[in-house]
Design a protein around this motif. Structure first.
Motif, PDB file in Angstrom:
ATOM      1  N   VAL A 420       0.863  -1.185   0.000  1.00 54.41           N
ATOM      2  CA  VAL A 420       0.000   0.000   0.000  1.00 54.41           C
ATOM      3  C   VAL A 420       0.898   1.233   0.000  1.00 54.41           C
ATOM      4  O   VAL A 420       1.863   1.310   0.762  1.00 54.41           O
ATOM      5  N   LYS A 421       0.571   2.206  -0.871  1.00 50.75           N
ATOM      6  CA  LYS A 421       1.401   3.408  -0.951  1.00 50.75           C
ATOM      7  C   LYS A 421       1.426   4.127   0.403  1.00 50.75           C
ATOM      8  O   LYS A 421       0.410   4.290   1.059  1.00 50.75           O
ATOM      9  N   SER A 422       2.622   4.563   0.783  1.00 47.87           N
ATOM     10  CA  SER A 422       2.801   5.237   2.079  1.00 47.87           C
ATOM     11  C   SER A 422       2.186   6.642   2.052  1.00 47.87           C
ATOM     12  O   SER A 422       2.195   7.293   1.008  1.00 47.87           O
ATOM     13  N   ASN A 423       1.703   7.142   3.178  1.00 47.53           N
ATOM     14  CA  ASN A 423       1.532   6.413   4.434  1.00 47.53           C
ATOM     15  C   ASN A 423       0.431   5.374   4.279  1.00 47.53           C
ATOM     16  O   ASN A 423      -0.681   5.721   3.890  1.00 47.53           O
ATOM     17  N   GLY A 424       0.685   4.125   4.591  1.00 48.83           N
ATOM     18  CA  GLY A 424      -0.264   3.068   4.320  1.00 48.83           C
ATOM     19  C   GLY A 424      -0.799   2.402   5.572  1.00 48.83           C
ATOM     20  O   GLY A 424      -0.042   2.118   6.514  1.00 48.83           O
ATOM     21  N   ILE A 425      -2.100   2.152   5.564  1.00 50.41           N
ATOM     22  CA  ILE A 425      -2.762   1.423   6.636  1.00 50.41           C
ATOM     23  C   ILE A 425      -3.639   0.349   6.005  1.00 50.41           C
ATOM     24  O   ILE A 425      -4.294   0.597   4.986  1.00 50.41           O
ATOM     25  N   ALA A 426      -3.657  -0.848   6.581  1.00 49.85           N
ATOM     26  CA  ALA A 426      -4.562  -1.912   6.129  1.00 49.85           C
ATOM     27  C   ALA A 426      -5.277  -2.501   7.335  1.00 49.85           C
ATOM     28  O   ALA A 426      -4.654  -2.796   8.366  1.00 49.85           O
ATOM     29  N   LEU A 427      -6.584  -2.641   7.198  1.00 44.85           N
ATOM     30  CA  LEU A 427      -7.406  -3.291   8.216  1.00 44.85           C
ATOM     31  C   LEU A 427      -7.839  -4.649   7.688  1.00 44.85           C
ATOM     32  O   LEU A 427      -8.182  -4.780   6.507  1.00 44.85           O
ATOM     33  N   ALA A 428      -7.846  -5.666   8.558  1.00 44.81           N
ATOM     34  CA  ALA A 428      -8.230  -7.014   8.119  1.00 44.81           C
ATOM     35  C   ALA A 428      -8.971  -7.743   9.233  1.00 44.81           C
ATOM     36  O   ALA A 428      -8.747  -7.502  10.428  1.00 44.81           O
ATOM     37  N   LYS A 429      -9.840  -8.636   8.784  1.00 40.16           N
ATOM     38  CA  LYS A 429     -10.569  -9.507   9.708  1.00 40.16           C
ATOM     39  C   LYS A 429     -10.919 -10.786   8.972  1.00 40.16           C
ATOM     40  O   LYS A 429     -11.424 -10.738   7.845  1.00 40.16           O
ATOM     41  N   ASP A 430     -10.639 -11.914   9.597  1.00 40.01           N
ATOM     42  CA  ASP A 430     -10.929 -13.218   8.993  1.00 40.01           C
ATOM     43  C   ASP A 430     -10.266 -13.365   7.615  1.00 40.01           C
ATOM     44  O   ASP A 430     -10.879 -13.850   6.667  1.00 40.01           O
ATOM     45  N   LYS A 431      -9.027 -12.902   7.525  1.00 39.92           N
ATOM     46  CA  LYS A 431      -8.221 -12.986   6.287  1.00 39.92           C
ATOM     47  C   LYS A 431      -8.923 -12.311   5.097  1.00 39.92           C
ATOM     48  O   LYS A 431      -8.935 -12.813   3.984  1.00 39.92           O
ATOM     49  N   GLN A 432      -9.490 -11.169   5.406  1.00 38.73           N
ATOM     50  CA  GLN A 432     -10.115 -10.315   4.391  1.00 38.73           C
ATOM     51  C   GLN A 432      -9.784  -8.863   4.740  1.00 38.73           C
ATOM     52  O   GLN A 432      -9.863  -8.469   5.902  1.00 38.73           O
ATOM     53  N   THR A 433      -9.387  -8.079   3.746  1.00 38.33           N
ATOM     54  CA  THR A 433      -9.212  -6.658   4.008  1.00 38.33           C
ATOM     55  C   THR A 433     -10.592  -6.027   4.199  1.00 38.33           C
ATOM     56  O   THR A 433     -11.521  -6.303   3.443  1.00 38.33           O
ATOM     57  N   VAL A 434     -10.700  -5.200   5.218  1.00 41.87           N
ATOM     58  CA  VAL A 434     -11.955  -4.486   5.438  1.00 41.87           C
ATOM     59  C   VAL A 434     -11.773  -2.980   5.275  1.00 41.87           C
ATOM     60  O   VAL A 434     -12.745  -2.229   5.302  1.00 41.87           O
ATOM     61  N   GLY A 435     -10.531  -2.564   5.089  1.00 37.75           N
ATOM     62  CA  GLY A 435     -10.262  -1.155   4.849  1.00 37.75           C
ATOM     63  C   GLY A 435      -8.812  -0.957   4.477  1.00 37.75           C
ATOM     64  O   GLY A 435      -7.926  -1.576   5.079  1.00 37.75           O
ATOM     65  N   ILE A 436      -8.562  -0.123   3.459  1.00 35.67           N
ATOM     66  CA  ILE A 436      -7.186   0.171   3.030  1.00 35.67           C
ATOM     67  C   ILE A 436      -7.075   1.686   2.871  1.00 35.67           C
ATOM     68  O   ILE A 436      -7.883   2.310   2.177  1.00 35.67           O
ATOM     69  N   GLY A 437      -6.077   2.254   3.535  1.00 30.69           N
ATOM     70  CA  GLY A 437      -5.871   3.705   3.463  1.00 30.69           C
ATOM     71  C   GLY A 437      -4.499   4.024   2.909  1.00 30.69           C
ATOM     72  O   GLY A 437      -3.511   3.960   3.627  1.00 30.69           O
ATOM     73  N   PRO A 438      -4.423   4.363   1.612  1.00 29.53           N
ATOM     74  CA  PRO A 438      -3.104   4.596   1.003  1.00 29.53           C
ATOM     75  C   PRO A 438      -2.775   6.079   0.805  1.00 29.53           C
ATOM     76  O   PRO A 438      -3.653   6.921   0.637  1.00 29.53           O
ATOM     77  N   GLY A 439      -1.490   6.370   0.826  1.00 28.59           N
ATOM     78  CA  GLY A 439      -0.953   7.594   0.250  1.00 28.59           C
ATOM     79  C   GLY A 439      -1.318   8.906   0.896  1.00 28.59           C
ATOM     80  O   GLY A 439      -1.272   9.945   0.252  1.00 28.59           O
ATOM     81  N   GLN A 440      -1.692   8.909   2.164  1.00 25.85           N
ATOM     82  CA  GLN A 440      -1.988  10.178   2.825  1.00 25.85           C
ATOM     83  C   GLN A 440      -0.691  10.777   3.391  1.00 25.85           C
ATOM     84  O   GLN A 440       0.294  10.086   3.612  1.00 25.85           O
ATOM     85  N   VAL A 441      -0.721  12.083   3.649  1.00 21.86           N
ATOM     86  CA  VAL A 441       0.496  12.753   4.102  1.00 21.86           C
ATOM     87  C   VAL A 441       0.717  12.620   5.597  1.00 21.86           C
ATOM     88  O   VAL A 441       1.768  13.013   6.103  1.00 21.86           O
ATOM     89  N   ASN A 442      -0.277  12.115   6.338  1.00 18.55           N
ATOM     90  CA  ASN A 442      -0.009  11.716   7.715  1.00 18.55           C
ATOM     91  C   ASN A 442      -0.786  10.445   8.027  1.00 18.55           C
ATOM     92  O   ASN A 442      -1.779  10.130   7.365  1.00 18.55           O
ATOM     93  N   ARG A 443      -0.307   9.735   9.029  1.00 19.69           N
ATOM     94  CA  ARG A 443      -0.783   8.372   9.265  1.00 19.69           C
ATOM     95  C   ARG A 443      -2.203   8.317   9.832  1.00 19.69           C
ATOM     96  O   ARG A 443      -2.969   7.426   9.510  1.00 19.69           O
ATOM     97  N   VAL A 444      -2.550   9.287  10.632  1.00 25.36           N
ATOM     98  CA  VAL A 444      -3.893   9.248  11.204  1.00 25.36           C
ATOM     99  C   VAL A 444      -4.944   9.475  10.124  1.00 25.36           C
ATOM    100  O   VAL A 444      -6.043   8.924  10.189  1.00 25.36           O
ATOM    101  N   TRP A 445      -4.630  10.281   9.100  1.00 19.46           N
ATOM    102  CA  TRP A 445      -5.580  10.451   7.992  1.00 19.46           C
ATOM    103  C   TRP A 445      -5.793   9.123   7.280  1.00 19.46           C
ATOM    104  O   TRP A 445      -6.908   8.781   6.900  1.00 19.46           O
ATOM    105  N   SER A 446      -4.707   8.381   7.049  1.00 16.39           N
ATOM    106  CA  SER A 446      -4.836   7.064   6.403  1.00 16.39           C
ATOM    107  C   SER A 446      -5.680   6.137   7.268  1.00 16.39           C
ATOM    108  O   SER A 446      -6.520   5.378   6.763  1.00 16.39           O
ATOM    109  N   THR A 447      -5.472   6.186   8.595  1.00 14.85           N
ATOM    110  CA  THR A 447      -6.226   5.331   9.511  1.00 14.85           C
ATOM    111  C   THR A 447      -7.707   5.671   9.475  1.00 14.85           C
ATOM    112  O   THR A 447      -8.568   4.798   9.326  1.00 14.85           O
ATOM    113  N   LYS A 448      -7.997   6.963   9.598  1.00 20.08           N
ATOM    114  CA  LYS A 448      -9.403   7.386   9.598  1.00 20.08           C
ATOM    115  C   LYS A 448     -10.065   7.097   8.248  1.00 20.08           C
ATOM    116  O   LYS A 448     -11.245   6.711   8.194  1.00 20.08           O
ATOM    117  N   GLN A 449      -9.307   7.276   7.177  1.00 17.28           N
ATOM    118  CA  GLN A 449      -9.868   7.035   5.837  1.00 17.28           C
ATOM    119  C   GLN A 449     -10.316   5.592   5.682  1.00 17.28           C
ATOM    120  O   GLN A 449     -11.423   5.314   5.215  1.00 17.28           O
TER     121      GLN A 449
END
Length: 524
Positions: A420-449
């Motif tokens: 995932v393009k930095s700053n990158g965050i990936a959320l997963a549950k039961d071996k499935q992505t449930v949210g991906i937040g790529p390319g924000q200029v700070n990490r909390v924005w990627s998390t919230k996105q």
């Protein structure tokens, strides 16, 4: 047709003999005298083409198993003498040397040799051409007086000009000169690369010379106003898009190739049945399961919106049942190691979808392969990001340890966030992505996105009980706060911030398990 007689001499010595007999016969009809060597001379002679053997010209026999035949002053003086310089021509006359006005040479098949199975170093080295490149360089340096041909595709144009004008234009000679030096540069680079690999030399060299072969011209690049072409490395690269066979659809575009390559590299991180959906260079849905149909369902339901017009790569055979599901969605590219016959026939009813077969889809890149990025005026080079983590360095830093299920999901998410393009965050549950937040200029924005997208694209409870992976450390504890509010129960991240204790403390406050990998995965 009566040809205008041309007073020239041509030296012909080719490994690729495509069209050479026909070309030589036309030269003879034009009155051009032919000098030749070895196998080429024999082929011309068998075809009834009048030619002089090189040893007759030099007065020196071929020797050392043919290693020395054209490396002679009579050859190179005849090539390098500038016709416009009286002193050059006088020296030739005094030495009883005649000019050579055309060189038709292509080189020993070094590439074909090194691509053979179990080729020995001795065989490869024996197929390094010495005399051929030397003649080509001599002729090309004196391009204004010598026509030099390295590619059989140029025979036709040269003949047409000789027939009509009795000479080859200076512009064409200059073009042929350029082609020669591109050809010899490519040839020498192949040799240098082969020797580097033979020595198992993985250092970044002081000078970097690369060679690639064009696969195709493209209609345009990332945007319609940009020119583009697709090139591949020399040699068979298993598991790469250059090795894929297209079974259906339009030509791959610049963006198709770039996005598919990224999706394939992510897919290689998984061994169980897995589907990766990718859009604009970022994964948008990833699912793993006991069977490929369930993996598809997970990847699709992770983001039903972004997968539209996206890339899907699959590490198992595509069944008819899976093809029926994929056919319901507009996809640009599908890549899999194999297709059930009925599945392929069904997918081929959608004439625009690009269906690719990549049999060795799980073969990883070589660990020491280069990752290249062009910058204005230069190039930055690194080895590929071939590692995931070092298991011995995984460290639980919170009071609560993750459960086995959380750990399984964290490792799944860690594989995804690596791509995932930095700053990158990936959320997963039961071996499935449930949210991906790529390319924000700070990490909390990627998390919230990605938390917001999970609620919007799946359901409001999608992040409850999920895990979070971050490609680099948390500089503040704000991402932990956002994760807690979303119901996330475990976090995996590299660690290494001077404020790690703030994040650890916040995790302990909320009962979130946190694991440090000690390895980050920036991707810009």
């Amino acid at each position: 047709m009566i040809y205008k007689e041309v007073n020239m001499r041509a030296l012909i010595s080719v490994s690729d003999k495509t069209g050479i007999v026909e070309f030589a016969k036309e030269l003879v009809l034009l009155g051009i005298e032919i000098i030749s060597t070895g196998g080429t001379y024999n082929k011309l002679k068998e075809a009834g083409v009048a030619a002089i053997e090189i040893s007759e010209l030099t007065g020196f026999p071929e020797c050392l198993d043919g290693r020395v035949k054209t490396l002679h002053p009579i050859v190179h003086a005849g090539l390098l003498a500038m016709r416009s310089k009286p002193d050059h021509m006088k020296q030739l006359k005094d030495l009883n040397i005649e000019t050579i006005d055309m060189v038709v040479v292509n080189l020993y098949p070094f590439k074909a040799t090194i691509l053979k199975e179990n080729v020995t170093r001795e065989e490869a080295v024996e197929n390094i051409d010495i005399g051929g490149p030397t003649m080509l360089r001599s002729a090309a340096k004196n391009y204004q007086d010598v026509t030099v041909i390295v590619d059989p595709d140029d025979y036709k144009e040269v003949l047409e000009q000789l027939k009509v004008k009795g000479e080859v234009s200076l512009d064409t000679k200059f073009y042929l000169m350029q082609k020669v030096f591109m050809h010899t540069s490519n040839y020498d680079t192949m040799i240098a690369d082969y020797l580097k690999n033979q020595r198992n030399d993985h250092e970044l060299p002081d000078t970097l010379t690369l060679t690639y072969e064009k696969v195709q011209d493209m209609r345009y690049g990332e945007n319609p106003h940009q020119k583009a072409a697709f090139y591949r490395e020399i040699g068979k690269k298993k598991g790469s898009i250059t090795d894929a066979v297209q079974l259906n659809g339009k030509e791959l575009s610049f963006n198709n190739i770039n996005d598919t390559n990224g999706a394939l590299e992510l897919l290689k991180e998984f061994t169980e049945p897995t589907v990766v959906a990718c859009k604009h260079g970022n994964p948008c849905g990833v699912g793993s399961a006991d069977n490929i149909l369930d993996a598809w369902t997970k990847a699709f339901e992770a983001d039903k919106v972004s997968i539209y017009g996206g890339i899907v790569v699959i590490n198992r055979e595509v069944t008819l049942e899976l093809a029926e599901e994929m056919k319901k969605v507009f996809l640009e590219v599908i890549v899999a190691p194999a297709y059930d016959k009925a599945a392929l026939e069904l997918l081929q009813t959608k004439k625009n979808v690009r269906v690719l077969e990549l049999r060795d889809i799980d073969v990883p890149q070589e660990e020491h392969a280069y990752d290249l990025k062009k910058v204005n005026g230069g190039l930055i080079v690194q080895t590929i990001d071939s590692k995931l983590l070092i298991e011995e360095e995984l460290k639980v830093v919170t009071d609560r340890k993750p459960t086995d299920k959380e750990m399984e999901d964290m490792l799944f998410a860690w594989r995804v966030v690596k791509f995932v393009k930095s700053n990158g965050i990936a959320l997963a549950k039961d071996k499935q992505t449930v949210g991906i937040g790529p390319g924000q200029v700070n990490r909390v924005w990627s998390t919230k996105q990605c938390i917001e997208h999970a609620a919007e694209l799946i359901n409001e409870d999608a992040t409850k009980g999920a895990v979070l992976a971050s490609d680099a450390y948390f500089p503040f504890d704000d991402s932990v706060e956002a994760a807690h509010q979303a119901g996330i129960t475990a976090i995996i991240q590299p660690g290494g911030s001077i404020r790690d204790e703030d994040s650890i403390k916040k995790c302990n406050e909320y009962g979130i398990a946190m694991v440090f990998t000690g390895m980050r995965h920036f991707k810009h």
